[in-house]
Design an enzyme around this catalytic site. Structure first.
Site: not given
Length: 411
Positions: A22, A103, A132, A184
């Protein structure tokens, strides 16, 4: 100034960069759509075990103007993982919150870089379906709400990971993974998550030999059990097998031990914050061992009422952390309560690891509430068995009164 596509004024954009699919695609996309902007890639090392010189080189080659690599492993362990251990915070009974806890830390480091560079925007690679995006953006709103947030997955024409690979291929940019390994994934000191490909069908059993990276399948683990001993001080692990270790090193060592014994593998369908369900496989070998040890120690050191209420706090904390609400007054308050409960949670726990199982093998504490004389079947001086009769009568009083009422009413 609010950034818009094809902005003509030179501004800086700080990108949360990992070197994965990504974020590899995002750099050229930013270059194409924010032509006058300076792209600053920021890679926060929360224990991903990456080759950061190669990651930095890849970011520059892909189009970044500058790269920051920030080592946050010890901070992640002591300030984020350890509070979760003390709380026993597990989301929906299985997920030990590896990505969820990292995160907010990463987002805070992005803000620090943005302020240092006088940047106008922060960009992240979270999708519009995922959790996220909340974890990044709620943190940004908590500390620097004036910064523009760019979330390409919510606005670009790329609709899948296959599209992202095609996008890179068309521009002659090396794709950072094989197509049959385009899961992912998110890895840090605490865990490794896997989503996508065949995992999107919950009826399919994962091929662990193909999927796992931190662990072996339980059936491939050694035929002999392995023992570990963890010492805690005030709810935090401080020693492994008698040796003092800093937080990150202790977790890392247990990841190796747990991984080779096939422990800490969780396959679950979870409820995302946005309302949909997703299926993922989580590897948390060291974390699962620490959580199991901490629960064993608490069983010795906490009274019944505290244990029961703390379980309620743990569930609420796990929900807050999962939803990206780390930097909130409620999370602070609940963690403060947890810290009070951990004042006497100190001692040593021994565990046996065998083919995916974590088995208690002894626990001791100077603050133990377990009294052998009281617990023994033998009659002692402290506890008189006859006292139980009055206790039972009082406990049963509401039921007794109700039984007489029903008898009088012929119910």
């Amino acid at each position: 100034m609010k950034l818009t596509a094809n902005n003509t004024k030179t501004e800086s954009i700080v990108l949360a960069y990992s070197g994965g699919l990504d974020t590899t695609a995002i750099i050229p996309w930013l270059r194409e759509h924010y032509k006058m902007c300076k792209i600053i890639a920021c890679c926060v090392d929360a224990g991903q075990c990456g080759d950061y010189s190669a990651i930095e080189k890849a970011a520059i080659e892909t189009g970044a103007d500058k790269v920051y690599v920030i080592d946050a492993r010890d901070e992640f362990a002591s300030d984020f993982i350890f509070p979760m251990i003390k709380a026993n915070a597990v989301y929906e009974g299985k997920y030990l919150l590896g990505t969820s806890a990292a995160r907010p830390l990463i987002a805070k480091k992005l803000i620090d870089v943005a302020l240092l560079e006088n940047a106008s925007a922060i960009c992240h690679g979270a999708t519009g379906k995922g959790n996220d995006q909340l974890r990044f953006e709620l943190t940004i709103k908590a500390f620097a709400p004036w910064l523009t947030i760019i979330a390409p997955w919510r606005i670009w024409n790329i609709k899948s990971r296959e599209d992202a690979m095609d996008y890179l291929r068309e521009r002659g940019i090396k794709i950072p993974m094989a197509k049959n390994q385009s899961y992912s994934r998110d890895q840090n000191l605490w865990h490794l998550s896997h989503e996508g490909l065949e995992l999107e069908d919950p009826s399919i059993e994962p091929d662990y030999r193909h999927l796992l990276q931190m662990s072996v399948s339980p059936e491939d683990a050694p035929d002999c059990p392995e023992y570990v001993q963890i010492e805690f001080e005030k709810g935090a692990p401080v020693k492994l097998d008698g040796n003092i270790k800093n937080p990150a090193a202790l977790i890392g060592a247990l990841n190796v031990i747990g991984g080779r014994n096939g422990v800490g593998i969780a396959d679950m369908v979870e409820n995302r914050v946005v309302g949909l369900k997703s299926r993922g496989v989580y590897e948390t070998p060291g974390g699962s061992i620490i959580f199991a040890a901490h629960r064993e120690l608490e069983s010795l050191c906490l009274d019944r009422q505290t244990t029961a209420f703390k379980a309620i706090v743990a569930q609420r904390l796990s929900e807050l952390i999962y939803a990206g609400e780390w930097y909130t007054p409620l999370r602070d308050a609940l963690s403060a309560f947890v810290d009070v409960t951990q004042e006497n949670v100190s001692g040593v726990v021994r565990l046996k690891l065998y083919k995916g199982n974590i088995i208690p093998a002894g626990v001791s504490s100077p603050y133990s509430l377990y009294n052998k004389d009281l617990s023994s079947f033998a009659t002692g001086d402290v506890y008189d068995h006859k006292d139980a009769e009055g206790f039972i009568k009082l406990s049963a009083l509401p039921m007794t009164v109700r039984a007489y009422m029903k008898k009088e009413q012929n119910l």
